[in-house]
Design a protein around this motif. Structure first.
Motif, PDB file in Angstrom:
ATOM      1  N   ASP A  27       0.822  -1.216   0.000  1.00 24.19           N
ATOM      2  CA  ASP A  27       0.000   0.000   0.000  1.00 24.19           C
ATOM      3  C   ASP A  27       0.853   1.262   0.000  1.00 24.19           C
ATOM      4  OD1 ASP A  27      -2.299  -1.494  -0.038  1.00 24.19           O
ATOM      5  OD2 ASP A  27      -2.677  -1.343   2.112  1.00 24.19           O
ATOM      6  N   ARG A  31       0.478   3.559  -3.386  1.00 29.35           N
ATOM      7  CA  ARG A  31      -0.586   4.446  -2.928  1.00 29.35           C
ATOM      8  C   ARG A  31      -1.206   5.205  -4.105  1.00 29.35           C
ATOM      9  NH1 ARG A  31       0.298   9.678   1.056  1.00 29.35           N
ATOM     10  NH2 ARG A  31      -1.902  10.300   1.198  1.00 29.35           N
ATOM     11  N   ASN A  53       4.126   8.798   2.178  1.00 30.14           N
ATOM     12  CA  ASN A  53       3.235   7.635   2.071  1.00 30.14           C
ATOM     13  C   ASN A  53       3.291   6.786   3.337  1.00 30.14           C
ATOM     14  OD1 ASN A  53       2.740   8.526  -0.523  1.00 30.14           O
ATOM     15  ND2 ASN A  53       3.498   6.694  -1.550  1.00 30.14           N
ATOM     16  N   HIS A  55       4.279   7.663   6.447  1.00 22.58           N
ATOM     17  CA  HIS A  55       3.706   8.376   7.589  1.00 22.58           C
ATOM     18  C   HIS A  55       2.183   8.365   7.541  1.00 22.58           C
ATOM     19  CE1 HIS A  55       2.497  12.076   9.833  1.00 22.58           C
ATOM     20  NE2 HIS A  55       3.411  11.656  10.671  1.00 22.58           N
ATOM     21  N   ASP A  56       1.618   8.645   6.370  1.00 26.55           N
ATOM     22  CA  ASP A  56       0.165   8.689   6.239  1.00 26.55           C
ATOM     23  C   ASP A  56      -0.449   7.306   6.424  1.00 26.55           C
ATOM     24  OD1 ASP A  56       0.413  11.366   5.804  1.00 26.55           O
ATOM     25  OD2 ASP A  56       0.012  11.297   3.659  1.00 26.55           O
ATOM     26  N   TYR A  57       0.229   6.270   5.918  1.00 25.22           N
ATOM     27  CA  TYR A  57      -0.280   4.920   6.107  1.00 25.22           C
ATOM     28  C   TYR A  57      -0.342   4.594   7.604  1.00 25.22           C
ATOM     29  CZ  TYR A  57      -0.986  -0.081   6.008  1.00 25.22           C
ATOM     30  OH  TYR A  57      -1.508  -1.332   6.231  1.00 25.22           O
ATOM     31  N   ARG A  59      -0.534   6.602  10.241  1.00 21.61           N
ATOM     32  CA  ARG A  59      -1.560   7.370  10.956  1.00 21.61           C
ATOM     33  C   ARG A  59      -2.956   6.855  10.648  1.00 21.61           C
ATOM     34  NH1 ARG A  59      -0.946  11.800  13.825  1.00 21.61           N
ATOM     35  NH2 ARG A  59      -3.035  12.569  13.306  1.00 21.61           N
ATOM     36  N   ASN A  60      -3.166   6.386   9.436  1.00 24.43           N
ATOM     37  CA  ASN A  60      -4.503   5.942   9.024  1.00 24.43           C
ATOM     38  C   ASN A  60      -4.783   4.483   9.357  1.00 24.43           C
ATOM     39  OD1 ASN A  60      -5.222   8.449   7.926  1.00 24.43           O
ATOM     40  ND2 ASN A  60      -4.232   7.967   5.981  1.00 24.43           N
ATOM     41  N   ASN A  61      -3.760   3.765   9.836  1.00 24.17           N
ATOM     42  CA  ASN A  61      -3.937   2.324  10.052  1.00 24.17           C
ATOM     43  C   ASN A  61      -3.499   1.864  11.442  1.00 24.17           C
ATOM     44  OD1 ASN A  61      -4.787   0.914   7.289  1.00 24.17           O
ATOM     45  ND2 ASN A  61      -3.381   2.596   6.808  1.00 24.17           N
ATOM     46  N   ASN A  87       2.344  -3.920  14.568  1.00 23.27           N
ATOM     47  CA  ASN A  87       1.847  -2.567  14.282  1.00 23.27           C
ATOM     48  C   ASN A  87       2.471  -1.532  15.216  1.00 23.27           C
ATOM     49  OD1 ASN A  87       0.537  -3.135  16.680  1.00 23.27           O
ATOM     50  ND2 ASN A  87      -1.395  -2.206  16.059  1.00 23.27           N
ATOM     51  N   ALA A 135      -1.388   8.184  15.469  1.00 27.49           N
ATOM     52  CA  ALA A 135      -2.494   9.153  15.496  1.00 27.49           C
ATOM     53  C   ALA A 135      -3.132   9.274  16.874  1.00 27.49           C
ATOM     54  CB  ALA A 135      -3.549   8.767  14.470  1.00 27.49           C
ATOM     55  N   ASN A 175       6.033  14.353  10.797  1.00 35.32           N
ATOM     56  CA  ASN A 175       5.718  14.972   9.504  1.00 35.32           C
ATOM     57  C   ASN A 175       6.862  15.841   9.000  1.00 35.32           C
ATOM     58  OD1 ASN A 175       5.311  16.826  11.614  1.00 35.32           O
ATOM     59  ND2 ASN A 175       3.839  18.028  10.427  1.00 35.32           N
TER      60      ASN A 175
END
Length: 284
Positions: A27, A31, A53, A55-57, A59-61, A87, A135, A175
């Motif tokens: 992913d 992305r 990619n 960092h965002d993965y 935070r979102n998972n 994780n 997150a 970030n």
């Protein structure tokens, strides 16, 4: 490298196999709208997008920042996280996983993208409005006026990230990508107070300037110490306001959490003028 080469490398490392869908590595590399094979003009552009990619993965998972590398320290180091086998890890683990993708999937030589020269043993508070990969961790430092989430600052002792040789620095656990040196990360550095009380620090050097109510000197004090010594503080606000802000009281201390995120100690960043003279003399 082409899209086919990237996906072939993921297949070669069994990173296409389902784990709650596809693996994190798959992913991150593919992305939609941010596919890494479309960001190969320079190594800087490629690594910047990789870190974004990643960092965002996280935070979102639901990736979790813990004090140690945990299962992500397996062999090879960094692989368990992006394979979906764990994780949680620490800053070195997150950034080690980024280096693993860079070397094994993106074919960047380890000597080009490294953590050599991208570590610090300093105790410090991050710049405000730092966004971390976890997150659920909304900062662990506050002032009398600004709470943890609103300040968005984190107290660290030691930290690790990555850099391109003779190039920019990249911290996928926050970030911060494309920065020049470690001082960019700092709001301030900290030194242990003279009495060396655990979790009591003097603000040694300011690098940035968000407001801390009251005059210097400033201290970073663990809420565990404040709770342990709350008997030294007035039960409710006592004395004149300083810089328009009330002094620290027992009622304020009672409202503070001991920890933030996955068990990280919480801290108050405060002027010595807002503390009782006896507490300052004994602990600071």
């Amino acid at each position: 490298m082409t899209q086919a080469a990237y996906t072939a490398a993921l297949h070669a490392h069994n990173l296409h196999l389902p784990h709650n869908g596809l693996t994190p590595a798959w992913d991150i590399v593919t992305r939609p709208g941010h596919e890494l094979w479309n960001h190969m003009i320079t190594n800087d552009a490629l690594v910047t997008q990789l870190c974004q990619n990643f960092h965002d993965y996280g935070r979102n998972n639901g990736w979790i920042w813990i004090p140690n590398v945990g299962l992500n320290g397996g062999v090879p180091v960094g692989h368990p996280l992006i394979a979906g086998m764990t994780n949680s890890t620490n800053c070195g683990g997150f950034n080690g996983s980024v280096r693993w993708i860079a070397s094994q999937i993106l074919n960047l030589p380890a000597a080009v993208f490294t953590n050599m020269g991208a570590t610090t043993i300093d105790s410090f508070i991050t710049s405000t409005n730092t966004v971390v990969i976890d997150a659920a961790w909304q900062g662990n430092v506050r002032t009398l006026q600004t709470d943890f989430a609103a300040l968005g600052a984190y107290k660290f002792t030691a930290h690790s990230w990555n850099r391109l040789v003779a190039g920019q620095h990249y911290d996928a656990s926050t970030n911060n990508t494309g920065f020049a040196n470690k001082h960019t990360l700092y709001y301030c550095t900290l030194t242990s107070t003279i009495r060396a009380q655990a979790n009591c620090y003097l603000v040694a050097l300011r690098h940035q300037n968000p407001a801390i109510p009251g005059p210097a000197p400033y201290y970073c004090i663990g809420t565990d110490v404040l709770k342990q010594e709350r008997h030294q503080f007035p039960i409710v606000q006592a004395g004149a306001l300083i810089a328009g802000v009330a002094n620290v009281s027992q009622s304020f201390i009672n409202s503070l959490p001991l920890a933030s995120g996955a068990g990280w100690p919480a801290f108050l960043l405060v002027s010595g003028a807002h503390l009782p003279a006896g507490f300052v003399a004994n602990y600071l």
